[in-house]
Design a protein around this motif. Sequence first.
Motif, PDB file in Angstrom:
ATOM      1  N   VAL A 141       0.927  -1.489  -0.043  1.00  0.00           N
ATOM      2  CA  VAL A 141      -0.089  -0.104  -0.034  1.00  0.00           C
ATOM      3  C   VAL A 141       0.862   1.281  -0.065  1.00  0.00           C
ATOM      4  O   VAL A 141       0.544   2.123  -0.817  1.00  0.00           O
ATOM      5  CB  VAL A 141      -0.894   0.135   1.212  1.00  0.00           C
ATOM      6  N   ASP A 142       1.987   1.373   0.750  1.00  0.00           N
ATOM      7  CA  ASP A 142       2.835   2.314   1.057  1.00  0.00           C
ATOM      8  C   ASP A 142       4.016   1.761   1.446  1.00  0.00           C
ATOM      9  O   ASP A 142       4.043   0.330   1.867  1.00  0.00           O
ATOM     10  CB  ASP A 142       2.451   3.436   1.579  1.00  0.00           C
ATOM     11  N   ASP A 143       5.206   2.516   1.764  1.00  0.00           N
ATOM     12  CA  ASP A 143       6.407   1.820   2.387  1.00  0.00           C
ATOM     13  C   ASP A 143       6.091   1.240   3.751  1.00  0.00           C
ATOM     14  O   ASP A 143       6.953   0.068   3.888  1.00  0.00           O
ATOM     15  CB  ASP A 143       7.521   3.293   2.551  1.00  0.00           C
ATOM     16  N   TYR A 144       5.054   1.326   4.631  1.00  0.00           N
ATOM     17  CA  TYR A 144       4.879   1.002   5.924  1.00  0.00           C
ATOM     18  C   TYR A 144       3.577   0.424   5.853  1.00  0.00           C
ATOM     19  O   TYR A 144       3.217   0.121   7.117  1.00  0.00           O
ATOM     20  CB  TYR A 144       5.465   1.889   6.819  1.00  0.00           C
ATOM     21  N   THR A 145       2.911   0.016   5.018  1.00  0.00           N
ATOM     22  CA  THR A 145       1.613  -0.827   4.875  1.00  0.00           C
ATOM     23  C   THR A 145       1.473  -1.648   4.005  1.00  0.00           C
ATOM     24  O   THR A 145       2.117  -1.671   2.727  1.00  0.00           O
ATOM     25  CB  THR A 145       0.504   0.202   4.780  1.00  0.00           C
ATOM     26  N   VAL A 146       1.356  -3.082   4.555  1.00  0.00           N
ATOM     27  CA  VAL A 146       1.406  -4.221   3.581  1.00  0.00           C
ATOM     28  C   VAL A 146       0.111  -4.960   3.860  1.00  0.00           C
ATOM     29  O   VAL A 146      -0.347  -4.952   4.978  1.00  0.00           O
ATOM     30  CB  VAL A 146       2.477  -4.975   3.669  1.00  0.00           C
ATOM     31  N   VAL A 147      -0.617  -5.344   2.709  1.00  0.00           N
ATOM     32  CA  VAL A 147      -1.826  -6.231   3.026  1.00  0.00           C
ATOM     33  C   VAL A 147      -1.513  -7.803   2.367  1.00  0.00           C
ATOM     34  O   VAL A 147      -1.010  -8.027   1.414  1.00  0.00           O
ATOM     35  CB  VAL A 147      -3.049  -5.598   2.059  1.00  0.00           C
ATOM     36  N   LEU A 148      -2.000  -8.666   3.259  1.00  0.00           N
ATOM     37  CA  LEU A 148      -1.952 -10.063   2.940  1.00  0.00           C
ATOM     38  C   LEU A 148      -3.470 -10.377   2.628  1.00  0.00           C
ATOM     39  O   LEU A 148      -4.109 -10.404   3.475  1.00  0.00           O
ATOM     40  CB  LEU A 148      -1.331 -10.724   3.902  1.00  0.00           C
ATOM     41  N   LEU A 149      -3.334 -11.167   1.330  1.00  0.00           N
ATOM     42  CA  LEU A 149      -4.736 -11.698   0.993  1.00  0.00           C
ATOM     43  C   LEU A 149      -4.485 -13.209   0.909  1.00  0.00           C
ATOM     44  O   LEU A 149      -3.707 -13.941   0.580  1.00  0.00           O
ATOM     45  CB  LEU A 149      -5.298 -11.448  -0.290  1.00  0.00           C
ATOM     46  N   ASN A 150      -5.399 -13.919   1.885  1.00  0.00           N
ATOM     47  CA  ASN A 150      -5.063 -15.449   1.991  1.00  0.00           C
ATOM     48  C   ASN A 150      -6.420 -16.187   1.306  1.00  0.00           C
ATOM     49  O   ASN A 150      -7.309 -15.904   1.513  1.00  0.00           O
ATOM     50  CB  ASN A 150      -5.216 -15.815   3.596  1.00  0.00           C
ATOM     51  N   LYS A 151      -5.796 -17.031   0.507  1.00  0.00           N
ATOM     52  CA  LYS A 151      -6.661 -17.994  -0.278  1.00  0.00           C
ATOM     53  C   LYS A 151      -7.645 -18.648   0.673  1.00  0.00           C
ATOM     54  O   LYS A 151      -8.865 -18.747   0.409  1.00  0.00           O
ATOM     55  CB  LYS A 151      -6.054 -18.683  -1.171  1.00  0.00           C
ATOM     56  N   ASP A 152      -7.197 -19.252   1.881  1.00  0.00           N
ATOM     57  CA  ASP A 152      -7.789 -19.926   2.891  1.00  0.00           C
ATOM     58  C   ASP A 152      -8.068 -19.317   4.101  1.00  0.00           C
ATOM     59  O   ASP A 152      -7.399 -18.116   4.305  1.00  0.00           O
ATOM     60  CB  ASP A 152      -6.978 -21.331   3.074  1.00  0.00           C
ATOM     61  N   ILE A 153      -8.843 -19.789   4.850  1.00  0.00           N
ATOM     62  CA  ILE A 153      -9.320 -19.093   6.146  1.00  0.00           C
ATOM     63  C   ILE A 153      -8.194 -19.893   7.185  1.00  0.00           C
ATOM     64  O   ILE A 153      -8.129 -21.164   7.256  1.00  0.00           O
ATOM     65  CB  ILE A 153     -10.567 -19.466   6.556  1.00  0.00           C
ATOM     66  N   ASP A 154      -7.205 -19.060   7.853  1.00  0.00           N
ATOM     67  CA  ASP A 154      -6.474 -19.590   8.769  1.00  0.00           C
ATOM     68  C   ASP A 154      -6.469 -18.812  10.016  1.00  0.00           C
ATOM     69  O   ASP A 154      -5.927 -17.770   9.954  1.00  0.00           O
ATOM     70  CB  ASP A 154      -5.012 -19.838   8.120  1.00  0.00           C
ATOM     71  N   PRO A 155      -7.413 -19.147  11.049  1.00  0.00           N
ATOM     72  CA  PRO A 155      -7.405 -18.465  12.087  1.00  0.00           C
ATOM     73  C   PRO A 155      -5.858 -18.248  13.018  1.00  0.00           C
ATOM     74  O   PRO A 155      -5.611 -17.560  13.831  1.00  0.00           O
ATOM     75  CB  PRO A 155      -8.254 -19.518  13.109  1.00  0.00           C
ATOM     76  N   ASP A 156      -5.093 -19.188  12.511  1.00  0.00           N
ATOM     77  CA  ASP A 156      -3.714 -19.175  13.114  1.00  0.00           C
ATOM     78  C   ASP A 156      -2.575 -18.507  12.335  1.00  0.00           C
ATOM     79  O   ASP A 156      -1.329 -18.708  12.590  1.00  0.00           O
ATOM     80  CB  ASP A 156      -3.187 -20.688  13.382  1.00  0.00           C
ATOM     81  N   LEU A 157      -2.679 -17.547  11.297  1.00  0.00           N
ATOM     82  CA  LEU A 157      -1.895 -17.062  10.397  1.00  0.00           C
ATOM     83  C   LEU A 157      -0.987 -16.146  11.321  1.00  0.00           C
ATOM     84  O   LEU A 157       0.294 -15.987  10.828  1.00  0.00           O
ATOM     85  CB  LEU A 157      -2.591 -16.425   9.321  1.00  0.00           C
ATOM     86  N   LEU A 158      -1.623 -15.408  12.203  1.00  0.00           N
ATOM     87  CA  LEU A 158      -0.660 -14.470  12.991  1.00  0.00           C
ATOM     88  C   LEU A 158       0.465 -15.352  13.606  1.00  0.00           C
ATOM     89  O   LEU A 158       1.478 -14.939  13.610  1.00  0.00           O
ATOM     90  CB  LEU A 158      -1.435 -13.550  13.941  1.00  0.00           C
ATOM     91  N   PHE A 159       0.226 -16.283  14.139  1.00  0.00           N
ATOM     92  CA  PHE A 159       1.253 -17.431  14.692  1.00  0.00           C
ATOM     93  C   PHE A 159       2.099 -17.958  13.709  1.00  0.00           C
ATOM     94  O   PHE A 159       3.395 -17.692  13.979  1.00  0.00           O
ATOM     95  CB  PHE A 159       0.345 -18.405  15.603  1.00  0.00           C
ATOM     96  N   VAL A 160       1.634 -18.282  12.589  1.00  0.00           N
ATOM     97  CA  VAL A 160       2.404 -18.887  11.512  1.00  0.00           C
ATOM     98  C   VAL A 160       3.590 -17.692  11.078  1.00  0.00           C
ATOM     99  O   VAL A 160       4.496 -18.095  10.717  1.00  0.00           O
ATOM    100  CB  VAL A 160       1.699 -19.233  10.029  1.00  0.00           C
ATOM    101  N   LEU A 161       3.039 -16.430  10.925  1.00  0.00           N
ATOM    102  CA  LEU A 161       3.804 -15.207  10.446  1.00  0.00           C
ATOM    103  C   LEU A 161       5.037 -15.099  11.656  1.00  0.00           C
ATOM    104  O   LEU A 161       5.858 -14.243  11.252  1.00  0.00           O
ATOM    105  CB  LEU A 161       3.152 -14.045  10.174  1.00  0.00           C
ATOM    106  N   GLY A 162       5.049 -15.577  12.867  1.00  0.00           N
ATOM    107  CA  GLY A 162       5.990 -15.538  13.957  1.00  0.00           C
ATOM    108  C   GLY A 162       6.964 -16.654  13.869  1.00  0.00           C
ATOM    109  O   GLY A 162       7.945 -16.664  14.431  1.00  0.00           O
ATOM    110  N   GLN A 163       6.613 -17.682  12.916  1.00  0.00           N
ATOM    111  CA  GLN A 163       7.612 -19.035  12.772  1.00  0.00           C
ATOM    112  C   GLN A 163       8.893 -18.441  11.857  1.00  0.00           C
ATOM    113  O   GLN A 163       8.954 -17.564  11.108  1.00  0.00           O
ATOM    114  CB  GLN A 163       6.975 -19.950  12.320  1.00  0.00           C
TER     115      GLN A 163
END
Length: 496
Positions: A141-163
């Motif tokens: 979106v800009d230098d300090y904003t990013v959007v992730l569009l997930n094809k599936d529903i993953d309630p644990d995605l925020l956890f996954v992104l910390g791995q």
Amino acid sequence: MLNRRTVLATGAIAAVPLSTSLGALAQGRKDAVTLAMTLEPPGLDPTAGAASAIAEIVQYNIFETLTKINADGSVSPLLAESWEVSPDLKTYTFKLRRGVKFQNGEPFNAAVVKFAFDRAGGEKSTNKDKRTFAGLTTQVVDDYTVVLLNKDIDPDLLFVLGQATSIIVEPKSADTNANKPVGTGPYQLGTWNKGSSVVLTAWDGFRAPATIKIKRATFRFISDPAAQVAALLAGDVDAFPRVTPRSVAQFKANPKFQVVVSGSRAKTILAINNSKKPLDDVRVRRAIASAIDRKAVIEGAGDGYGAPIGSHYVPGAFGYVDTTGVNPFDIEKSKRLLAEAGIKTPLELTLTLPPPPYARQGGEVIAAQLAKVGIIAKIQNVEWAQWLSGTYGNKNYDLTIISHVEPFDLGNFAKPDYYWGYNSPKFNDLFNQIKNAARPADRWRLLGEAQRLLADDAVHGFLYSNQWITVANKNLKGLWKDMPVFVNDISSLSWS
């Protein structure tokens, strides 16, 4: 038990010379720490290999992620300062931390995040979680904003992104991270003495240098259980996360040490090569599972530290169901199943064992148990590199013992080319439903069905969920009590 996420438990084996003088020096400096690990990693890039020993050294130390997984399984901001999640759980908008740079001087921004995630899901990706990233579309979106569009529903995605597989890598250095890692974290690689140790040093360019109490961290590789105990007693290491459990009693009685017993999401299994005859027959796999006394294995492999499991899921996890009764220990049933499958005993199979004590010790117990039903498990001890290439890479094995430490790794059973050769359209359909179930109640029910199916198919001899032991100098502060993921967060450590 922990309520969050898991990689293969690993690294490469090496004998380490013990040195009291080095140990005394380490403990004498309040800005230095020496930790020990059972296995040495094959490289230092967690996007290039499945070994959890990689993350044990680099995650949160050299490399950072958008989110950070804490010891209790919660998720907090790291390179992302904040985020918003859409009601359908498919759109994530991250506000990124400003003033961050990589250790080569390059800036951290939204374009770098897009590069890292596109690379992780790309055609040439060697990332263990490639499938996850292939389902993500990253928009700047800009230098300090990013959007992730997930094809599936993953309630644990925020956890996954910390791995560790979600580390943000810098484009110019990404291809050389295995030997020359470049991240945004508080530490940088000092030296790597192959077969002996890795040294990390505090990076002067880190955005918050005043918060780092430990300026030098040494990781030593000690695979032999007796040598692990000796190194701690001699003061050669300050802390040994996931040390052999056979050391617990003497250290609990010694006032110089602290002993931390950690829950985990690890699953230790007798992995079965489902693609090889006669192991492609479910009756043979059920016979193997029925021949195993899990409690005896826990005693022999983990000195009693562990909880029996009947599927690839652990007690306390969301959606857990108890499946230990699906293939209970029953020698006569095991013999009957082998006969029904037309197996003439003795049946000879190879049992490939990597270096960790839980595998070598557990292998001896399981081989003795299988012998009672006419299965001769010929033990083949291999180095870690051999296990990674031959067993995991080329599927050259019958049986093997390994701990899978990733919390959310049911998806591996939907990979027909994965090293255990399991291919079930029914499971694939179930897992697809799990990924697209928005209601927690539906996910809970489907996760239970998936666990029961894996138990019914006796995909493996499911053994136990590990409890990990950390022994450390009593004055070392900041050790993780639990281990939702395998990391050694050096920035959290200090001396009292």
